[in-house]
Write an enzyme that holds these catalytic residues in place. Structure first.
Site, short mmCIF file in Angstrom:
data_model
loop_
_atom_site.label_atom_id
_atom_site.label_comp_id
_atom_site.label_asym_id
_atom_site.label_seq_id
_atom_site.Cartn_x
_atom_site.Cartn_y
_atom_site.Cartn_z
N SER A 167 -98.12 -14.33 -62.88
CA SER A 167 -99.01 -13.48 -62.70
C SER A 167 -99.50 -13.07 -61.09
O SER A 167 -98.55 -12.82 -60.49
CB SER A 167 -100.54 -13.98 -63.41
N ASP A 259 -98.24 -6.67 -72.74
CA ASP A 259 -98.95 -7.01 -71.40
C ASP A 259 -99.01 -5.85 -70.77
O ASP A 259 -98.20 -5.03 -70.39
CB ASP A 259 -98.09 -7.90 -70.37
#
Length: 319
Positions: A167, A259
């Site tokens: 991330s 996602d």
């Protein structure tokens, strides 16, 4: 009690609040846990180290048998996720994850505790991450007064250095890779490979200004003149450094079907391929899963497969 104690200035529901008196309340994240002389599940050892007065890290090495106590192992520098404002290298989730990565990859890993926004807005996190990497590279030099970390000296192979992150950590990896292609690391150390799992990239064409991901970026990097088209979060803008400058020879990008960052992660892979960069890049696209799923629940079959895929990438990069 000062009214500022309870008056909210910034509210990211369920994630983080900032109060008018400056107090920061983080609701998302796992508890801080101590390092372990030996993790019962993996045999991995960990301890905490100081890189500078501002930067700390947790260092890991796999279980060493009597046959390989002198064996030099690849070095993985890891940057955790959390939108540049949450989580920690010392948290339960990150320690459990790094234990697995270290065990499966057979590496010495350093998980960097870079400073977080809003107390330390970007670019502090980027600078801390670079400083940590330069400190690690300094171990190949004989610098008077430089105190070397024994685990790196005894077990680290500085010919086989990799960086990785999830991330926001994946975003850091991208920016560190670019910087290492333009600036030298201490002692001439080179980055062999980098992995970016669910990398935090944005663009104004893909993300609305009021989306959570865009709002968090504006919050952690208030000095970004172009918002989500800042080159550090949007690697495709014209003013961004050329992706051909990425300072490693192998890259792995991991994305997941559910996602919201999936499409831009795939775009990144395609852009790198078209940039003239001379290395090898691979994409892992996990179906039916969401952002950083392998960290939150590493015992599922898909999580085990992804962790194995990361470990295989690390091993292949070091051949």
């Amino acid at each position: 009690m000062d009214s500022g104690d309870n008056e909210v200035k910034v509210d990211f529901s369920q994630l983080l609040r900032v109060y008018k008196n400056g107090r920061v309340e983080r609701m998302f994240g796992s508890p801080i846990v101590p390092p372990m002389p030996e993790d019962p599940a993996t045999g991995v050892a960990s301890k905490d180290i100081d890189i500078s007065p501002e930067i700390r890290a947790r260092i890991y090495h796999p279980k060493l048998t009597t046959k390989n106590t002198d064996q030099k192992l690849p070095i993985l520098v890891y940057y955790h996720g959390g939108g540049f404002c949450l989580e920690s290298a010392f948290s339960f989730l990150d320690q459990r994850y790094l234990n697995l990565i270290v065990s499966k990859s057979n590496v010495v890993a350093i998980s960097v505790e870079y400073r977080l926004a809003p107390e330390h807005p970007l670019p502090v996190g980027y600078e801390d991450s670079w400083t940590a990497l330069q400190w690690i590279a300094s171990h190949v030099l004989d610098k008077p007064g430089f105190e070397k970390e024994p685990w790196l000296v005894n077990h680290g192979d500085f010919e086989k250095v990799l960086i990785g992150g999830d991330s926001a950590g994946g975003n850091i990896v991208h920016n560190i890779s670019l910087r290492s292609g333009l600036e030298s690391l201490n002692g001439g150390v080179k980055i062999l490979g980098s992995f970016l799992c669910f990398p935090y990239f944005l663009s104004s064409s893909e993300f609305k200004e009021d989306s959570l991901a865009s709002r968090i970026w504006a919050f952690v990097n208030p000095s970004a003149e172009d918002g989500v088209d800042d080159p550090r979060i949007n690697p495709f803008v014209e003013k961004a450094p050329s992706l051909s400058a990425l300072g490693c020879s192998k890259i792995l990008v991991c994305v997941a079907e559910k996602d919201e960052l999936r499409n831009i992660g795939i775009q990144y892979v395609e852009a790198v391929k078209k940039s003239g960069w001379k290395g090898e890049i691979k994409l892992i696209d996990v179906q039916g899963e969401d952002h950083c799923f392998q960290i939150f629940d590493p015992e599922t079959e898909k999580a085990k497969d992804l962790i194995k895929g990361i470990a295989d990438f690390v091993k292949r990069s070091c051949v």
